[in-house]
Design an enzyme around this catalytic site. Structure first.
Site, short mmCIF file in Angstrom:
data_model
loop_
_atom_site.label_atom_id
_atom_site.label_comp_id
_atom_site.label_asym_id
_atom_site.label_seq_id
_atom_site.Cartn_x
_atom_site.Cartn_y
_atom_site.Cartn_z
N THR A 1 53.48 63.93 76.00
CA THR A 1 53.35 63.40 74.64
C THR A 1 53.64 64.53 73.66
O THR A 1 52.86 65.47 73.52
CB THR A 1 51.94 62.85 74.39
OG1 THR A 1 51.69 61.77 75.29
CG2 THR A 1 51.80 62.34 72.96
N LYS B 1 54.79 56.58 71.25
CA LYS B 1 53.57 57.10 71.86
C LYS B 1 52.60 57.63 70.80
O LYS B 1 51.39 57.41 70.89
CB LYS B 1 53.91 58.21 72.86
CG LYS B 1 52.68 58.85 73.51
CD LYS B 1 51.85 57.83 74.28
CE LYS B 1 50.52 58.42 74.78
NZ LYS B 1 50.68 59.51 75.75
#
Length: 278
Positions: free
Chosen positions: A85, A160
């Protein structure tokens, strides 16, 4: 999470080569049948598709672009799938390094934490080279329950960050609700059951509520990573000129919890930033 994902690939019969910045973390995978490499470049040299799971943008860039990093061994026919991420700019930088060496690049950050990773129930939010997405599909199917292809590099990172921003804001609100219920003399367990039966029922609330009430925060998703994602989401909001007042307020609670020593606890430990102490 990277351990669980790699272990699922080993169990599925794939030849897996692993590397970790902390070498001892590879021992259990080696015992399960994985080969251990000395550098990221060695992993890439051994594999057609390399997956990376790293904690933050700095780690992603270092592992991809260091002299013995992944890009150093990239070549036509090889692919790099980064499931970390990070922000879109970091994804673009890694993509440029991989592609300049002739490789294909796919960002595929995951929605899901330790439990879904162990169960092969992650959700991949992918963007980049479509052919690599298709080639990596069998691997993603072992590790997850769904995969989305969202377009050009950066789209997966942005999706995300939006997802984790919502999750982090919801958890902060849940912590405030549990704390307020306690101060009113209500049973927090009753609040968990009431919410579970109503229109705002949420698996995360049902799972985390009982342990939050007990002050137990065994890490499934470390709080420091949630706060990092909140920070990156707020930076994305600034870039898009989108006001995010709720996320900004939640981020301050995560920062307060980090300062209180809960960085490595589960992100539900944001409860400690709002709970009134007796």
């Amino acid at each position: 999470m990277g351990y669980a994902m790699a272990l699922n690939l080993v169990k599925a019969g794939y030849e897996v080569v692993v590397w970790n910045r902390s070498p001892a973390k590879c021992d259990a995978l080696a015992a399960a049948g994985a080969q251990v490499a000395a550098t990221p470049a060695e992993v890439v040299a051994c594999c057609d598709i390399t997956l990376a799971m790293l904690s933050d943008p700095e780690a992603c860039l270092a592992v991809a672009t260091a002299p013995d990093g992944a890009a150093a061994a990239m070549a036509p026919g090889k692919g790099y799938v980064d499931v970390s991420t990070v922000d879109a700019a970091t994804a673009a930088a890694v993509a440029a390094a991989v592609r300049s060496a002739g490789g294909a690049y796919l960002e595929a950050p995951v929605s899901g934490s330790k439990g879904p990773a162990e169960q092969g129930q992650l959700i991949f939010l992918s963007a980049g080279d479509k052919q690599l997405f298709e080639a990596a599909a069998p691997l993603l199917e072992v590790m997850g329950k769904a995969s989305f292809f969202l377009g050009d590099v950066g789209a997966g990172a942005n999706m995300k960050l939006v997802v984790n921003m919502i999750m982090g804001s919801m958890m902060a609100s849940w912590a405030e609700g549990l704390s307020l219920a306690k101060q009113c003399g209500l049973q927090q367990s009753d609040l968990v059951e009431v919410v579970k039966l109503g229109a705002i029922a949420c698996p995360m609330f049902a799972l985390k509520g009982p342990t939050m009430a007990e002050g137990q925060y065994a890490p499934a998703f470390p709080l420091k990573h949630q706060q990092k994602d909140m920070r990156l989401a707020l930076a994305l909001g600034d870039e898009m000129q989108q006001e995010l007042p709720l996320a900004a307020a939640a981020n301050e609670l995560y920062k307060r919890a980090r300062a209180a020593g809960y960085s490595d606890s589960d992100f539900s430990a944001v409860m400690e930033a709002v709970a009134k102490k007796d």
